[in-house]
Scaffold this active site. Structure first.
Site, PDB file in Angstrom:
ATOM      1  N   HIS A 118      14.597  52.283  76.362  1.00 40.40           N
ATOM      2  CA  HIS A 118      14.801  53.391  77.305  1.00 40.40           C
ATOM      3  C   HIS A 118      13.492  54.177  77.486  1.00 40.40           C
ATOM      4  CE1 HIS A 118      19.411  53.609  76.113  1.00 40.40           C
ATOM      5  NE2 HIS A 118      19.070  52.459  76.664  1.00 40.40           N
ATOM      6  N   GLU A 141      -4.459  48.203  85.144  1.00 42.59           N
ATOM      7  CA  GLU A 141      -3.889  47.372  84.074  1.00 42.59           C
ATOM      8  C   GLU A 141      -2.502  46.840  84.423  1.00 42.59           C
ATOM      9  OE1 GLU A 141      -5.317  46.341  81.300  1.00 42.59           O
ATOM     10  OE2 GLU A 141      -7.136  47.369  81.945  1.00 42.59           O
ATOM     11  N   HIS A 156      18.748  53.959  83.550  1.00 46.95           N
ATOM     12  CA  HIS A 156      19.108  53.481  82.207  1.00 46.95           C
ATOM     13  C   HIS A 156      17.888  53.064  81.379  1.00 46.95           C
ATOM     14  CE1 HIS A 156      21.857  50.629  79.634  1.00 46.95           C
ATOM     15  NE2 HIS A 156      20.859  51.125  78.931  1.00 46.95           N
ATOM     16  N   HIS A 158      15.220  45.308  75.108  1.00 47.73           N
ATOM     17  CA  HIS A 158      15.725  46.359  76.001  1.00 47.73           C
ATOM     18  C   HIS A 158      15.447  47.712  75.349  1.00 47.73           C
ATOM     19  CE1 HIS A 158      18.204  49.116  78.159  1.00 47.73           C
ATOM     20  NE2 HIS A 158      19.049  49.258  77.151  1.00 47.73           N
TER      21      HIS A 158
END
Ligand code: 2HA
Ligand code: ZN
Length: 273
Positions: free
Chosen positions: A147, A176, A218, A145
């Site tokens: 940002h 791509e 987020h 995870h």
């Protein structure tokens, strides 16, 4: 760290790749302060290594994860920084073992020496995704995870706040994207960071066959065979997002590749779509 590698030399390449990717995340600006987190299923690597198993007391997990019973995970720590990871892995990550019935875990290496050490605040998502990987019999071992700035910007724009528009926009600006993410991305509307609802919505996105899941306002989550592959998937997507935004910043909303050209890519590269 050296002790760990002496006990389990097969971990060395995994750690080295993790250090490299942590540096990339920081340099890209996708890992401000303690942003982002990563987990690797290291069961096949460490389970027969004699890695110490009884140093800490067992902690409860929020739910039962029977498919993860007895598995080992290398997990970044809550509040820890990707930019510090390579310098001091034992303070910023841990290896933990899920209990026999899947309802708790015990830290067997790393963060254990720090009294308030906890696995990443997004542990619910990591657990649900590793559970899904087991359920699907998939070969992926890594959940990442982070940002990525331009992808997050896209999720702020009303016209890209759904899966179909996002995939159209990302596929059409850069061939791509279709080649590397033939099944595209999933879009999860904003949910509280670290929550079980975010974790379940993310697992559902992967269940629908998507390669990466975007979290509105987020960040995003990728699952892959290795940290570098997870990073690459996000990097390709973020490049496309940045092309969308750059076109828009000079006053052009890109129409890009048409459906026929995207279908042609799928045929030429045997993408099965
Ligand atoms: O690890 O990024 O979403 C900190 C976060 C929470
Ligand atoms: Zn986050």
């Amino acid at each position: 760290m050296n002790n760990l590698i002496t006990t389990c030399p097969e971990l060395k390449p995994v750690l080295e790749e993790l250090f490299l990717v942590s540096g990339y995340l920081w340099e890209k600006g996708w890992a401000e302060r303690n942003a982002g987190n990563l987990s690797v299923d290291v069961t096949e690597i460490v389970s027969d290594s004699g890695i110490e198993q009884a140093r800490t007391t067992q902690r409860a997990l929020p739910f039962n994860y029977p498919l993860l019973a007895n598995r080992y995970f290398l997990v970044t720590g809550s509040g820890r920084k990707f930019r510090d990871l390579a310098r001091d892995p034992a303070r910023n990550t841990c290896i933990l073992r899920i209990s026999e019935n899947g309802s708790g875990y015990r830290i067997v290496w790393g963060g254990a020496s720090i009294p308030d050490f906890r696995p990443t605040s997004e542990f619910p998502t990591h657990l649900r995704l590793h559970e899904y990987i087991r359920e699907a019999g998939a070969t992926e071992r890594v959940v990442l995870h982070t940002h990525p700035t331009e992808l997050i910007v896209l999720t702020h724009l009303p016209e890209y706040r759904d899966e179909a528009s996002l995939n159209r926009a990302l596929w059409c600006v850069h061939p791509e994207v279709k080649v590397n993410l033939p099944r595209g991305v999933d879009f999860v509307p904003y949910a509280i960071p670290g929550s079980e609802s975010l974790a379940r919505a993310t697992a559902d996105g992967f269940r629908r066959g998507r390669s990466v899941v975007l979290w509105e306002m987020h960040g995003c989550v990728a699952k892959a065979e290795s940290p570098a592959v997870a990073f690459d998937l996000i990097d390709v997507l973020n490049k496309a997002a940045s092309i969308v935004l750059k076109c828009r910043s000079v006053g052009h909303v890109p129409t890009g590749l048409g459906k026929e050209q995207i279908d042609e890519l799928a045929r030429e590269f045997n993408l099965g779509e």
